[in-house]
Design a protein around this motif. Sequence first.
Motif, PDB file in Angstrom:
ATOM      1  N   UNK A 148       8.856  -1.310   1.826  1.00  0.00           N
ATOM      2  CA  UNK A 148       7.935  -1.471   0.705  1.00  0.00           C
ATOM      3  C   UNK A 148       6.577  -1.996   1.174  1.00  0.00           C
ATOM      4  N   UNK A 149       6.578  -2.844   2.196  1.00  0.00           N
ATOM      5  CA  UNK A 149       5.298  -3.245   2.791  1.00  0.00           C
ATOM      6  C   UNK A 149       4.610  -2.049   3.446  1.00  0.00           C
ATOM      7  N   UNK A 150       5.404  -1.176   4.053  1.00  0.00           N
ATOM      8  CA  UNK A 150       4.861   0.031   4.685  1.00  0.00           C
ATOM      9  C   UNK A 150       4.207   0.940   3.638  1.00  0.00           C
ATOM     10  N   UNK A 151       4.906   1.195   2.523  1.00  0.00           N
ATOM     11  CA  UNK A 151       4.325   2.027   1.470  1.00  0.00           C
ATOM     12  C   UNK A 151       3.047   1.400   0.928  1.00  0.00           C
ATOM     13  N   UNK A 152       3.077   0.084   0.758  1.00  0.00           N
ATOM     14  CA  UNK A 152       1.892  -0.618   0.253  1.00  0.00           C
ATOM     15  C   UNK A 152       0.738  -0.496   1.239  1.00  0.00           C
ATOM     16  N   UNK A 153       1.042  -0.679   2.516  1.00  0.00           N
ATOM     17  CA  UNK A 153       0.001  -0.599   3.541  1.00  0.00           C
ATOM     18  C   UNK A 153      -0.611   0.796   3.589  1.00  0.00           C
ATOM     19  N   UNK A 154       0.222   1.820   3.420  1.00  0.00           N
ATOM     20  CA  UNK A 154      -0.289   3.185   3.425  1.00  0.00           C
ATOM     21  C   UNK A 154      -1.238   3.426   2.256  1.00  0.00           C
ATOM     22  N   UNK A 155      -1.049   2.669   1.164  1.00  0.00           N
ATOM     23  CA  UNK A 155      -1.914   2.810  -0.001  1.00  0.00           C
ATOM     24  C   UNK A 155      -3.205   2.021   0.130  1.00  0.00           C
ATOM     25  N   UNK A 156      -3.111   0.797   0.616  1.00  0.00           N
ATOM     26  CA  UNK A 156      -4.244  -0.120   0.496  1.00  0.00           C
ATOM     27  C   UNK A 156      -4.659  -0.801   1.780  1.00  0.00           C
ATOM     28  N   UNK A 157      -3.891  -0.640   2.865  1.00  0.00           N
ATOM     29  CA  UNK A 157      -4.185  -1.377   4.084  1.00  0.00           C
ATOM     30  C   UNK A 157      -3.692  -2.805   4.032  1.00  0.00           C
TER      31      UNK A 157
END
Length: 597
Positions: free
Chosen positions: A259-268
Amino acid sequence: MAHRYAKVFFAVLREAMALAAVALLALHWIAPARPPCLEHRSSQLISRARVPRAEADTSADADVIIIGSGIGGLSCACLLARYGLKPLVLESHSIPGGCAHSFERRTAAGTFVFDSGPSLWAGMSAPSVNPLRQVLDAVDESDSIEWARYDGWGMVLPQGDFYFKTGDAASWAETVERFGGADAPAQWRRLMQTAAPVIEASGATPPMVLRSDVGALLPLLRCLPGLAKAAPQAKFLNGPFSLLMSKAELTDPFLKGWLDYLSFALSGLEADGTLGAAVSFTLGDLYRPNATLDYPIGGSGAVIAALKRGLEKLGGELRTGTHVEEIRIDGRGRATGVRLRNGEQLRASRAVVSNADAWATAKMLPEASRPQRRPDSGGPLNGGMPMTPSFMHLHLGLRGPLPEGTGIHYSVLLDSFEHILSDRNMVIISIPTLLDPKLAPAGSHVLHAYYAADEPYDDWEGLARDSAEYAALKLERAKPLWAAVEKVIPNVRDLVEIEMVASPLTHERFLRRTRGTYGPPLFANDGSTVPFAKTTIPGLLHCGDSCFPGIGVPSAAASGMNAANTLVAPWEQLRLMAELDSQGMLQPAPGAPLSLD
């Protein structure tokens, strides 16, 4: 007492406007596409919507001047032209598109076409809630782009590799069993059950409802059923996604890393810095049965070309190689136009919209018009917004066949999956020629590898671009990119025809990104968020990642919608929404139920 109720009213209004943006998805992922709509009458809609304005100031160079031709600026300009206004877009670079432009390199073997930015697209190949798709629908250009569909990407982790297949519950269940702890499957089911109403609410209102003034009440009234559905989930939609993870009592390291990975892909940023609406919608997209991703045939440049066509056929204008030096402010403190680097002055009868980042916009204001910065201020025009780090890019033109089974996309974690923000940890790889071979000479490929919001500018500051020191630092900083690519294509160095490394200075030079930044984080450490389209200066609006809803292609398009809608009367916005809705262009058809496995 009246003052107290006024404060409550405007707080509720702002919350409602934020809720209207929850249809936004990820940096590049958006809701599943709807089957082809009924008869497409966009050209008829355009002829009805564009009404000549007798009150137009014919002495002005444009009704609205837009600084920058990124997706936010072009989306704004397209909608303004659709509303019947005369927008003028001024782009400093010789190529339009901002961070989403394409560029070419020619060799003896032929021409290679590279994407400068976005590599993951979805919700584009058919009517959907993707704001960018809706802008293209509004100017009758959606069908001018051919889209290739595919079903996922490869994950390369220190603990092993897997293929994430969109919409395949059985495949994901196997992945969770393999990488998660004993309780991981139960935790995942609990998360998705907890998230289900938030996911549903995140698509309850179309992004076309956005505007940044009290006139927002009228389009919001049209969406009351959706707002009623979204309101109980406001805390999770407008706050960081980590709130929903906490509610679901998610503790498994692999799931938290995912979930941190998906978030990072969205917003850095990790889940505690990424808008809950965006991540929730992403979950709805990726896990809905038979969900797919899209890629534009011709690369990102094909999307920019479609926006340009839509703008120009409706009377708008785009000028490249035109650098804005100053935003002109009149004696009343209102933005009235711009001064170009060559000294030419252009006047706007209605407004100026900046698609430049917040810090660059502030520098374009006359000194006397810049708001004074206070220690507690986080305003966009006074330097008070925080800034994420920058990019490193590796663009390769490759000869010959790739290893059998090579896919179009990979995310490579070099250090730790559980600590996404580790320095130069996550590398995203795109090989679009596997879907569109015409982007390279016959038998060749283009490859784009990058790590985003992970490269500090300080190490590059002051370096001369033609210096040996700069060349050496590029080689050093590109090592993680090469290491990631070699995990996917072990013999990649033997195939290289073209090699280009881009640094924060490249971002700063070609994309006019201040200090090469990826953009401002949506949630600052002090709890503040990026502002809406209107600024403190009358007649000056913002679009792009320096205003709500933040970083990413769908968000940028939505910010352009927001600015354009704010510059017309609410009833004009309502008419356009009704016309698009009558064609099935504002909402996707109900899809298959979300899998909770």
